[in-house]
Design an enzyme around this catalytic site. Structure first.
Site, PDB file in Angstrom:
ATOM      1  N   TRP A 101       0.776  -1.242  -0.124  1.00  0.00           N
ATOM      2  CA  TRP A 101      -0.018  -0.041   0.003  1.00  0.00           C
ATOM      3  C   TRP A 101       0.892   1.341   0.157  1.00  0.00           C
ATOM      4  O   TRP A 101       0.576   2.316  -0.861  1.00  0.00           O
ATOM      5  CB  TRP A 101      -0.986  -0.137   1.398  1.00  0.00           C
ATOM      6  N   ASP A 171      -1.396   6.656   6.173  1.00  0.00           N
ATOM      7  CA  ASP A 171      -2.653   5.768   6.002  1.00  0.00           C
ATOM      8  C   ASP A 171      -2.768   4.678   7.068  1.00  0.00           C
ATOM      9  O   ASP A 171      -1.700   4.042   7.643  1.00  0.00           O
ATOM     10  CB  ASP A 171      -2.039   4.746   4.626  1.00  0.00           C
ATOM     11  N   LYS A 195     -11.776  -2.354   7.347  1.00  0.00           N
ATOM     12  CA  LYS A 195     -10.993  -3.042   8.137  1.00  0.00           C
ATOM     13  C   LYS A 195     -11.482  -3.085   9.422  1.00  0.00           C
ATOM     14  O   LYS A 195     -11.713  -3.863  10.050  1.00  0.00           O
ATOM     15  CB  LYS A 195      -9.386  -2.456   8.255  1.00  0.00           C
TER      16      LYS A 195
HETATM   17  C1  PLP Z   1      -6.977  -2.444   2.496  1.00  0.00           C
HETATM   18  C2  PLP Z   1      -5.804  -1.210   2.433  1.00  0.00           C
HETATM   19  C3  PLP Z   1      -5.842  -0.208   1.426  1.00  0.00           C
HETATM   20  C4  PLP Z   1      -6.766  -0.776   0.228  1.00  0.00           C
HETATM   21  O1  PLP Z   1      -7.775  -0.234   0.385  1.00  0.00           O
HETATM   22  P1  PLP Z   1      -9.004   0.011  -0.515  1.00  0.00           P
HETATM   23  O2  PLP Z   1     -10.265   0.633  -0.020  1.00  0.00           O
HETATM   24  O3  PLP Z   1      -9.178  -1.170  -1.394  1.00  0.00           O
HETATM   25  O4  PLP Z   1      -8.479   1.163  -1.541  1.00  0.00           O
HETATM   26  C5  PLP Z   1      -4.871   0.606   1.470  1.00  0.00           C
HETATM   27  N1  PLP Z   1      -4.156   0.641   2.457  1.00  0.00           N
HETATM   28  C6  PLP Z   1      -4.133  -0.096   3.722  1.00  0.00           C
HETATM   29  C7  PLP Z   1      -3.084   0.205   4.482  1.00  0.00           C
HETATM   30  C8  PLP Z   1      -5.033  -1.032   3.601  1.00  0.00           C
HETATM   31  O5  PLP Z   1      -5.199  -1.979   4.721  1.00  0.00           O
END
Ligand code: PLP
Length: 360
Positions: A101, A171, A195
């Site tokens: 990511w 993020d 999540k």
């Molecule tokens: C799951 C995740 C993403 C991707 O998220 P999407 O909603 O599928 O775009 C990005 N960064 C992290 C840390 C994640 O756990």
């Protein structure tokens, strides 16, 4: 069929109480005679849910007044573009690549300007968070981007980079609401909901007001990609994902009822310790993430044999422990133990792992 223990990395387990409330309110939300799914996003009933979600997030995370909370769509992926489009005023930003990511955020940013790679842990399959040398940080960067918790590799920062006046952007998709965060240390925090907050389709952006840039009508930044547009319209510029936001609000109510983030953290630490303590003593299972970098939310482990890994995942599934397969890019196993995973789920998983170890 009884409820399984769902260790999915996302979309992930939600609190059972939340699902029950949603089920009870499915046909008639709060005496309105309609489902939240059917409501106008301009109705008073929906407005209360929307504003309730935003104010609960502010309260639970102690988000200072000079930060705006935006509810957006497009997942964390849309942020990989929205961040450079809005924040790269001078065309450069710094990145630490600690996984897939973080890597995507870095690669996307290159479309818009100079993306500097400050450090990476690719050399050891992202099994650690690199030591950062702040003398390498660019003083004139528009922002400094990190992925706080690396969902796939099971690592996370134990201290955040000291970026001085350069806004730190994080993020927090897979760790938001798992523990208290000092929001004032960040320029922006973002997280997709699926999540630890709710269903897929909702993304939260927490951004310091002065970073929200105004674009002229001649700008080629799409309207939907301008933070200012969403901030000015209380995230109601267009139809938001109303039902998803409603579920997020129920989860936030649940977090508050559990005693907020301090209590939640304590509970999460307990769960993670049960798993890691077992892994550290195991002769069969190993945890590939370095100890200092271990995630509290995503616990990765392997047996060292693909065949045994496969057998473990299959037998675990038959016992009601589902989605333990590691990300397709790394293999092995991963137990995601977000807020809604009960302690009992982790205890039972460990008991099963012991049994599997004895038999194999
Ligand atoms: C799951 C995740 C993403 C991707 O998220 P999407 O909603 O599928 O775009 C990005 N960064 C992290 C840390 C994640 O756990």
């Amino acid at each position: 069929m009884p409820r399984v223990y769902n260790f999915s990395a996302g979309p992930a387990v939600l609190p059972e109480d939340v699902l029950k409330t949603a089920a009870n309110e499915m046909l008639d939300y709060n005496g309105s005679g309609e489902s939240v799914m059917e409501m106008s996003h301009r109705s008073k009933e929906y407005e209360d849910i929307h504003n309730g979600c935003i104010s609960l997030l502010r309260e639970i995370m102690s988000i200072p007044d000079n930060y705006r909370i935006l509810i957006l769509q497009g997942g964390a992926h849309a942020q990989f573009d929205m961040i450079p489009l809005n924040l790269m005023k001078n065309g450069r930003a710094d990145f630490v690549v600690t996984g897939q990511w973080a890597g995507k955020a870095y690669t996307e940013a290159k479309r818009y300007g100079e993306a500097n790679l400050i450090a990476s842990s690719k050399d050891k399959t992202f099994s650690y968070i690199p030591e950062l040398d702040s003398s390498k940080f660019n003083k004139d960067a528009d922002y400094f981007h990190i992925c706080y918790n690396n969902t796939i590799y099971g690592t996370r920062y134990s201290k955040i980079p000291e970026t001085g006046s350069v806004p730190l952007v994080a993020d927090m998709s897979s760790c938001i609401l798992s523990e208290p965060v000092d929001v004032s240390k960040y320029g922006m925090i973002y997280a997709c909901a699926q999540k630890n907050v709710g269903p897929a389709g909702v993304t939260f952006v927490i951004i310091r007001e002065d970073l929200i840039r105004e674009f002229g009508t001649d700008s080629n930044v799409p309207t939907m990609y301008q933070y200012k547009v969403h901030a000015d319209n209380n995230s109601l510029y267009n139809t938001p994902p109303t039902y998803g936001i409603y579920i997020c609000k129920l989860v936030l109510d649940w977090v508050k009822s559990k005693g907020g983030l301090t209590a939640i953290k304590e509970h999460n630490e307990k769960k993670a310790a049960i798993l890691y303590d077992f892994l550290d003593g195991s002769k069969l299972f190993k945890a590939p993430a370095e100890k200092e970098s271990r995630s509290m939310m995503n616990v990765t482990f392997v047996t060292g044999s693909d065949e045994l890994d496969g057998k473990f995942i299959k037998e675990a599934k038959a016992k009601g422990f589902i989605n333990l397969k590691g990300h397709r890019s790394v293999g092995g196993m991963r137990a995601s133990i977000y807020n809604a995973m009960p302690l009992e789920g982790v205890e039972k998983l460990v008991a099963f792992m012991k049994e599997f170890e004895e038999n194999n």
